[in-house]
Design a protein around this motif. Structure first.
Motif, mmCIF file in Angstrom:
data_model
loop_
_atom_site.group_PDB
_atom_site.id
_atom_site.type_symbol
_atom_site.label_atom_id
_atom_site.label_comp_id
_atom_site.label_asym_id
_atom_site.label_seq_id
_atom_site.Cartn_x
_atom_site.Cartn_y
_atom_site.Cartn_z
ATOM 1 N N ALA A 203 39.499 83.301 47.303
ATOM 2 C CA ALA A 203 38.689 82.684 48.723
ATOM 3 C C ALA A 203 37.671 83.950 49.279
ATOM 4 O O ALA A 203 38.375 85.045 49.359
ATOM 5 C CB ALA A 203 39.428 81.944 49.358
ATOM 6 N N ILE A 204 36.808 83.422 49.549
ATOM 7 C CA ILE A 204 35.923 83.926 50.213
ATOM 8 C C ILE A 204 35.834 83.892 51.947
ATOM 9 O O ILE A 204 36.156 82.727 52.207
ATOM 10 C CB ILE A 204 34.153 83.987 50.007
ATOM 11 N N VAL A 205 36.042 84.721 52.546
ATOM 12 C CA VAL A 205 36.004 84.450 54.128
ATOM 13 C C VAL A 205 35.011 85.168 54.769
ATOM 14 O O VAL A 205 34.693 86.365 54.726
ATOM 15 C CB VAL A 205 37.314 85.202 54.711
ATOM 16 N N SER A 206 34.200 84.229 55.417
ATOM 17 C CA SER A 206 33.074 84.880 56.453
ATOM 18 C C SER A 206 32.514 83.702 57.197
ATOM 19 O O SER A 206 32.263 82.380 56.550
ATOM 20 C CB SER A 206 32.016 85.329 55.397
ATOM 21 N N ASP A 207 32.242 83.921 58.299
ATOM 22 C CA ASP A 207 31.448 83.015 59.108
ATOM 23 C C ASP A 207 30.042 83.607 59.421
ATOM 24 O O ASP A 207 29.216 83.078 60.091
ATOM 25 C CB ASP A 207 32.043 83.059 60.388
ATOM 26 N N ASP B 86 37.257 89.282 52.642
ATOM 27 C CA ASP B 86 36.899 89.346 54.045
ATOM 28 C C ASP B 86 35.738 89.701 54.047
ATOM 29 O O ASP B 86 35.397 90.894 54.185
ATOM 30 C CB ASP B 86 37.964 89.775 54.730
ATOM 31 N N LEU B 87 34.718 88.957 54.343
ATOM 32 C CA LEU B 87 33.235 89.480 54.610
ATOM 33 C C LEU B 87 32.709 89.150 55.913
ATOM 34 O O LEU B 87 31.609 88.894 56.377
ATOM 35 C CB LEU B 87 32.427 88.845 53.517
ATOM 36 N N THR B 88 33.771 89.050 56.861
ATOM 37 C CA THR B 88 33.509 88.533 58.169
ATOM 38 C C THR B 88 32.427 89.799 59.144
ATOM 39 O O THR B 88 31.938 89.314 60.078
ATOM 40 C CB THR B 88 34.791 88.335 58.886
ATOM 41 N N ARG B 89 32.560 90.993 58.396
ATOM 42 C CA ARG B 89 31.800 91.983 59.235
ATOM 43 C C ARG B 89 30.770 92.517 58.262
ATOM 44 O O ARG B 89 30.449 93.852 58.256
ATOM 45 C CB ARG B 89 32.881 92.980 59.406
ATOM 46 N N VAL C 73 40.614 91.919 50.643
ATOM 47 C CA VAL C 73 39.702 93.059 50.378
ATOM 48 C C VAL C 73 38.639 92.673 51.456
ATOM 49 O O VAL C 73 37.931 91.851 51.453
ATOM 50 C CB VAL C 73 39.209 93.051 48.723
ATOM 51 N N SER C 74 38.679 93.579 52.393
ATOM 52 C CA SER C 74 37.585 93.497 53.477
ATOM 53 C C SER C 74 36.412 94.382 53.327
ATOM 54 O O SER C 74 36.672 95.517 52.835
ATOM 55 C CB SER C 74 38.576 93.921 54.984
ATOM 56 N N ALA C 75 35.222 93.983 53.468
ATOM 57 C CA ALA C 75 34.101 94.710 53.359
ATOM 58 C C ALA C 75 33.374 94.883 54.652
ATOM 59 O O ALA C 75 33.439 93.742 55.640
ATOM 60 C CB ALA C 75 33.100 94.177 52.219
ATOM 61 N N THR C 76 32.996 95.987 55.207
ATOM 62 C CA THR C 76 32.129 96.126 56.295
ATOM 63 C C THR C 76 30.814 96.818 55.926
ATOM 64 O O THR C 76 30.672 97.577 55.363
ATOM 65 C CB THR C 76 32.893 97.226 57.324
#
Length: 121
Positions: free
Chosen positions: A76-80, A46-49, A14-17
């Motif tokens: 898992a949470i994905v973000s930099d 996916d919170l990379t954006r 699940v990607s968020a922008t």
């Protein structure tokens, strides 16, 4: 703010922008809960954006992570992004949330989990 869902045999992403403010927290939690109900092999958020992450979003991530864990689904949470990583770190939520810098690292973590599961069978 938009959500995109991508599902494969290995995981659902699940990607968020955009900005994750308090007005979208319930929507995010509903979206994640809906995906958990479908019983994916794993759930990656996916919170990379994402440029902003409110406290209510962190609560939604904690609730979704707990729901996934209770259902036996790795999450898992994905973000930099500083906007996501800093509050998680400051609130010491990184021991409750599995956080990775990118999808590649999260998928490697899932592969290790799978190897451990196979070894214990």
């Amino acid at each position: 703010m938009t959500f995109t869902v991508t599902s494969t045999a290995d995981s659902t992403v699940v990607s968020a922008t955009g900005s994750l403010d308090s007005t979208v927290a319930e929507h995010l939690l509903d979206r994640l809960s809906d995906e958990i109900a479908l019983r994916p092999s794993a759930l990656l958020v996916d919170l990379t954006r994402v440029g902003f992450c409110s406290a209510r979003i962190l609560r939604a991530l904690l609730v979704a992570s707990a729901e996934a864990h209770a259902a036996g689904i790795p999450c898992a949470i994905v973000s930099d992004q500083h906007a996501v990583r800093r509050p998680i770190s400051l609130l010491e939520l990184d021991h409750l949330l599995q956080v990775h810098d990118n999808l590649t690292a999260a998928r490697k973590w899932l592969a290790v989990l799978h190897e451990v599961d196979v070894a214990h069978q």
